[in-house]
Design a protein around this motif. Structure first.
Motif, PDB file in Angstrom:
ATOM      1  N   PHE A   1      71.493  -0.935  33.041  1.00  0.00           N
ATOM      2  CA  PHE A   1      72.005  -0.637  34.698  1.00  0.00           C
ATOM      3  C   PHE A   1      70.647  -1.528  34.756  1.00  0.00           C
ATOM      4  CE2 PHE A   1      72.238  -0.434  39.434  1.00  0.00           C
ATOM      5  CZ  PHE A   1      73.217  -1.876  39.183  1.00  0.00           C
TER       6      PHE A   1
ATOM      7  N   GLU B   1      65.805   6.818  42.586  1.00  0.00           N
ATOM      8  CA  GLU B   1      65.548   5.251  41.350  1.00  0.00           C
ATOM      9  C   GLU B   1      63.235   5.643  41.453  1.00  0.00           C
ATOM     10  OE1 GLU B   1      67.493   2.405  43.701  1.00  0.00           O
ATOM     11  OE2 GLU B   1      69.101   2.729  42.085  1.00  0.00           O
TER      12      GLU B   1
ATOM     13  N   TYR C   1      70.244  -4.528  36.842  1.00  0.00           N
ATOM     14  CA  TYR C   1      70.145  -4.998  38.133  1.00  0.00           C
ATOM     15  C   TYR C   1      68.678  -4.949  38.248  1.00  0.00           C
ATOM     16  CZ  TYR C   1      69.354  -4.112  42.950  1.00  0.00           C
ATOM     17  OH  TYR C   1      69.289  -3.653  44.233  1.00  0.00           O
TER      18      TYR C   1
ATOM     19  N   VAL D   1      70.305   6.399  38.759  1.00  0.00           N
ATOM     20  CA  VAL D   1      70.761   4.969  39.264  1.00  0.00           C
ATOM     21  C   VAL D   1      71.564   5.658  40.195  1.00  0.00           C
ATOM     22  CG1 VAL D   1      71.426   2.688  39.365  1.00  0.00           C
ATOM     23  CG2 VAL D   1      70.500   3.393  37.196  1.00  0.00           C
ATOM     24  N   ASP D   2      70.896   5.395  41.422  1.00  0.00           N
ATOM     25  CA  ASP D   2      71.508   5.229  42.840  1.00  0.00           C
ATOM     26  C   ASP D   2      72.878   4.580  43.182  1.00  0.00           C
ATOM     27  OD1 ASP D   2      72.742   5.790  45.600  1.00  0.00           O
ATOM     28  OD2 ASP D   2      71.118   3.737  46.118  1.00  0.00           O
TER      29      ASP D   2
ATOM     30  N   ASP E   1      76.796 -13.291  41.728  1.00  0.00           N
ATOM     31  CA  ASP E   1      75.918 -12.388  42.009  1.00  0.00           C
ATOM     32  C   ASP E   1      75.991 -10.759  40.556  1.00  0.00           C
ATOM     33  OD1 ASP E   1      74.200 -10.224  43.718  1.00  0.00           O
ATOM     34  OD2 ASP E   1      76.000  -9.483  44.209  1.00  0.00           O
ATOM     35  N   ASP E   2      75.020 -10.121  40.640  1.00  0.00           N
ATOM     36  CA  ASP E   2      74.616  -8.869  38.803  1.00  0.00           C
ATOM     37  C   ASP E   2      76.033  -7.791  39.905  1.00  0.00           C
ATOM     38  OD1 ASP E   2      73.302  -7.734  41.442  1.00  0.00           O
ATOM     39  OD2 ASP E   2      73.215  -6.135  40.148  1.00  0.00           O
ATOM     40  N   SER E   3      76.105  -7.270  40.508  1.00  0.00           N
ATOM     41  CA  SER E   3      77.083  -6.320  40.920  1.00  0.00           C
ATOM     42  C   SER E   3      77.653  -6.255  42.382  1.00  0.00           C
ATOM     43  CB  SER E   3      76.163  -4.876  39.892  1.00  0.00           C
ATOM     44  OG  SER E   3      75.733  -4.711  41.147  1.00  0.00           O
ATOM     45  N   LEU E   4      79.283  -5.121  41.627  1.00  0.00           N
ATOM     46  CA  LEU E   4      80.047  -5.209  42.603  1.00  0.00           C
ATOM     47  C   LEU E   4      80.084  -3.836  43.227  1.00  0.00           C
ATOM     48  CD1 LEU E   4      82.611  -7.898  43.698  1.00  0.00           C
ATOM     49  CD2 LEU E   4      82.533  -5.376  44.724  1.00  0.00           C
ATOM     50  N   VAL E   5      79.547  -2.704  43.945  1.00  0.00           N
ATOM     51  CA  VAL E   5      79.360  -2.033  44.393  1.00  0.00           C
ATOM     52  C   VAL E   5      80.214  -1.493  45.164  1.00  0.00           C
ATOM     53  CG1 VAL E   5      77.829   0.685  44.082  1.00  0.00           C
ATOM     54  CG2 VAL E   5      76.976  -1.831  43.680  1.00  0.00           C
ATOM     55  N   ARG E   6      80.442  -1.457  46.751  1.00  0.00           N
ATOM     56  CA  ARG E   6      81.149  -0.684  47.294  1.00  0.00           C
ATOM     57  C   ARG E   6      82.128  -1.985  47.562  1.00  0.00           C
ATOM     58  NH1 ARG E   6      76.864   1.979  49.508  1.00  0.00           N
ATOM     59  NH2 ARG E   6      77.188   4.496  49.843  1.00  0.00           N
ATOM     60  N   GLY E   7      81.693  -3.361  47.281  1.00  0.00           N
ATOM     61  CA  GLY E   7      82.452  -4.411  48.312  1.00  0.00           C
ATOM     62  C   GLY E   7      82.128  -5.097  49.680  1.00  0.00           C
ATOM     63  N   THR E   8      81.246  -3.900  50.047  1.00  0.00           N
ATOM     64  CA  THR E   8      81.106  -4.605  51.524  1.00  0.00           C
ATOM     65  C   THR E   8      79.607  -5.740  51.587  1.00  0.00           C
ATOM     66  OG1 THR E   8      78.725  -2.361  51.511  1.00  0.00           O
ATOM     67  CG2 THR E   8      81.504  -2.469  52.579  1.00  0.00           C
ATOM     68  N   THR E   9      79.473  -5.680  50.558  1.00  0.00           N
ATOM     69  CA  THR E   9      77.214  -7.149  50.792  1.00  0.00           C
ATOM     70  C   THR E   9      78.698  -7.871  50.786  1.00  0.00           C
ATOM     71  OG1 THR E   9      76.663  -4.734  50.815  1.00  0.00           O
ATOM     72  CG2 THR E   9      75.747  -6.997  50.464  1.00  0.00           C
ATOM     73  N   SER E  10      79.486  -7.949  48.938  1.00  0.00           N
ATOM     74  CA  SER E  10      80.013  -8.969  48.948  1.00  0.00           C
ATOM     75  C   SER E  10      81.294  -9.614  49.612  1.00  0.00           C
ATOM     76  CB  SER E  10      80.551  -8.750  47.932  1.00  0.00           C
ATOM     77  OG  SER E  10      79.720  -7.994  46.801  1.00  0.00           O
TER      78      SER E  10
ATOM     79  N   SER F   1      69.086 -10.867  43.195  1.00  0.00           N
ATOM     80  CA  SER F   1      69.488 -10.117  42.188  1.00  0.00           C
ATOM     81  C   SER F   1      70.591 -11.326  40.755  1.00  0.00           C
ATOM     82  CB  SER F   1      70.514  -9.021  42.665  1.00  0.00           C
ATOM     83  OG  SER F   1      71.344  -9.087  43.195  1.00  0.00           O
TER      84      SER F   1
HETATM   85  P1  AMP Z   1      78.190  -4.646  47.719  1.00  0.00           P
HETATM   86  O1  AMP Z   1      79.119  -5.941  47.653  1.00  0.00           O
HETATM   87  O2  AMP Z   1      78.679  -3.470  49.188  1.00  0.00           O
HETATM   88  O3  AMP Z   1      79.017  -4.182  46.544  1.00  0.00           O
HETATM   89  O4  AMP Z   1      77.007  -4.641  47.656  1.00  0.00           O
HETATM   90  C1  AMP Z   1      76.457  -5.219  45.916  1.00  0.00           C
HETATM   91  C2  AMP Z   1      75.079  -5.842  46.511  1.00  0.00           C
HETATM   92  O5  AMP Z   1      74.328  -4.262  45.976  1.00  0.00           O
HETATM   93  C3  AMP Z   1      74.545  -6.565  44.911  1.00  0.00           C
HETATM   94  O6  AMP Z   1      74.032  -7.788  45.249  1.00  0.00           O
HETATM   95  C4  AMP Z   1      74.337  -5.245  43.689  1.00  0.00           C
HETATM   96  O7  AMP Z   1      72.917  -6.712  43.565  1.00  0.00           O
HETATM   97  C5  AMP Z   1      73.776  -4.515  45.152  1.00  0.00           C
HETATM   98  N1  AMP Z   1      73.265  -3.124  44.073  1.00  0.00           N
HETATM   99  C6  AMP Z   1      73.899  -3.122  43.317  1.00  0.00           C
HETATM  100  N2  AMP Z   1      73.236  -1.956  42.778  1.00  0.00           N
HETATM  101  C7  AMP Z   1      72.440  -1.335  43.867  1.00  0.00           C
HETATM  102  C8  AMP Z   1      71.597  -0.503  43.770  1.00  0.00           C
HETATM  103  N3  AMP Z   1      71.582   0.816  42.846  1.00  0.00           N
HETATM  104  N4  AMP Z   1      70.782  -0.601  45.007  1.00  0.00           N
HETATM  105  C9  AMP Z   1      70.825  -1.506  45.907  1.00  0.00           C
HETATM  106  N5  AMP Z   1      71.319  -2.422  45.543  1.00  0.00           N
HETATM  107  C10 AMP Z   1      72.322  -2.510  44.359  1.00  0.00           C
END
Ligand code: AMP
Length: 472
Positions: free
Chosen positions: A254, A12, A258, A402-403, A361-370, A299
């Motif tokens: 994206f 990125e 985000y 995008v990462d 939130d803007d996105s959910l990728v792995r879900g661990t942070t959420s 975000s």
């Molecule tokens: P998770 O719940 O682990 O999937 O993390 C979701 C969080 O990751 C959201 O707050 C997003 O804003 C953030 N996120 C999404 N895409 C990216 C990205 N490419 N780089 C860094 N943070 C991201």
């Protein structure tokens, strides 16, 4: 669905270029400062004094690298700059940009945002023919192609090189006396053009990934560099030319969801406007009775504002973000659970206690942070936590810069929305539909790429597992 076992290049980046300004390096520094969110791992500036290119690139943040002393070593009226973030192991200085070389076309340096999807093949070919590579980034391939071109002028050699590339690239080049910028024919990554009127009546030209870089230096936005376009700014003036016909447009959605700053125009459209609309449409699609709408900062802020306005539920900043958390922070003990998220976010208990909360939130990728954030909000006393995501489920990795993690790490690639809801421990979960995302970015003419939500990639992707190419 294609086979998704490609090697993936995570990168990125932000790019900047300026021509015809007595303080070119200082302005490049300010431009990069505004683009810091696009990459925090390394940064660099290359300037030209008309005879020689000077280049400083280092690991770290823009403001730490470019001290007054460093900027004094970057003389001249033209400069390019880059901020980079890569998540793979090769986080070495060799991959920091701009990359510069001296070749039969003179001295040139380049900075790149995107991901060249056929870089591994091109590199293997070049290596077979004797080229020696110093770094592992796909950008170096471009310089080799330019150097090897039989064309005699730099712009013709560049055209030659660009025509061999596939994938996503917004590129800025500097030569002794000119700046050349180009965008891939699909226009995956943004590249805006602006101008500055100097006190002596001259016009200086600037280019940047996002217009927030122009605002800081008081440059006026002219428009986008078009997909398949090359812009040359030199002593003879500005030349805009199509080096190749534009292909099916594929602007990265994206960027609006985000990646870009909300105060930017990206692809000529306000990011804040898109995000607020995402929030409004999300409220229409997934309404719920609640007491408060809370963004995950930063975000989720614009979408939460839209959700609150549409649903008439009060907006509260009930999660406070510490902006000074560095990547290198050492976690003191594994025993402190959720430490990473706690470092970054802290709840405002009195705004959450006893409340039914809509968390946006803007996105959910792995879900661990959420999951950690949902728990945090509940532990702060929330009675219900309803998670709303302002984009569709992310089911496929991005190969265009995008990462995103590999497909098996994307929670939505393997689980239903109900399965994800259970995993993140929310009372309800709603994702914005693809149709609403189209509306939010006003995509009437199918100008955006949605591959991370659909798995439909706009370009052919080559499997590069077998090729001797390390990731960048
Ligand atoms: P998770 O719940 O682990 O999937 O993390 C979701 C969080 O990751 C959201 O707050 C997003 O804003 C953030 N996120 C999404 N895409 C990216 C990205 N490419 N780089 C860094 N943070 C991201």
């Amino acid at each position: 669905m294609p086979d998704l076992t490609f090697d993936k290049l995570h990168e990125e980046c932000g790019v900047f270029a300026i021509y015809g300004h007595p303080e070119a390096a200082n302005l490049a520094y300010l431009g990069l400062y505004a683009l810091q969110h696009r990459g925090q791992e390394s940064a660099g500036i290359a300037s030209s004094d008309g005879r020689k290119i000077h280049c400083i690139r280092k690991m770290g943040h823009v403001a730490d690298i470019f001290t007054p002393d460093a900027l004094n070593q970057l003389p001249g009226e033209l400069a390019i700059g880059h901020t980079r973030y890569s998540t793979t192991g090769d986080t070495v200085i060799l991959n920091a940009q701009p990359l510069s070389v001296a070749c039969n076309k003179g001295q040139i340096a380049v900075a790149h945002n995107g991901n060249i999807t056929n870089a591994a093949e091109l590199r293997s070919e070049l290596e077979r023919e004797g080229s020696i590579f110093q770094a592992t980034s796909d950008t170096e391939v471009v310089l080799h192609l330019v150097a090897r071109s039989r064309e005699r002028t730099l712009s013709a050699a560049l055209r030659d090189a660009l025509l061999q590339l596939e994938g996503a690239f917004s590129l800025v080049f500097i030569a002794e006396d000119r700046i050349i910028v180009a965008r891939d024919p699909h226009g995956f990554r943004p590249l805006a053009m602006g101008q500055l009127e100097l006190s002596d009546g001259r016009t200086s030209y600037v280019f940047a990934s996002e217009t927030c870089a122009f605002d800081l230096i008081s440059a006026a936005y002219i428009g986008e560099v078009a997909p398949g376009e090359m812009v040359i700014v030199g002593p003879e003036g500005v030349t805009r030319e199509r080096y190749t016909p534009a292909k099916a447009p594929a602007q990265c959605v994206f960027e609006h969801v985000y990646f870009s700053r909300p105060d930017s125009l990206v692809f000529g459209r306000s990011v804040a406007q898109s995000r607020e609309m995402m929030g409004r449409l999300l409220a229409r699609e997934y309404p719920v009775e609640a007491d408060v709408v809370v963004p995950v900062p930063d975000s989720g802020v614009s979408a939460a504002i839209g959700y609150a306005a549409e649903s008439n539920i009060p907006y509260q900043q009930a999660l406070i973000r510490n902006h000074y958390v560095g990547r290198t922070f050492i976690e003191p003990s594994q025993a402190i659970r959720d430490f990473g998220v706690k470092l970054k976010l802290n709840p405002v208990r009195h705004l959450l206690e006893g409340k039914r909360v809509i968390l946006v939130d803007d996105s959910l990728v792995r879900g661990t942070t959420s999951r950690k954030i949902v728990r945090m909000v509940r532990q702060a006393g929330a009675r219900e936590v309803h998670l709303r995501i302002s984009c569709p489920p992310t089911i496929s990795p991005c190969y265009y810069g995008v990462d995103t993690p590999s497909q098996n790490e994307l929670i939505a690639a393997r689980h239903s929305v109900e399965g994800i809801r259970q995993y993140v421990e929310a009372d309800s979960l709603g994702y914005l539909s693809l149709e609403s995302l189209h509306k939010a970015v006003d995509d009437k003419n199918q100008r955006f790429c949605y591959a991370c939500y659909t798995g439909q990639y706009p370009t052919p992707l080559v499997q590069i597992e077998d090729l001797a190419y390390s990731k960048c």
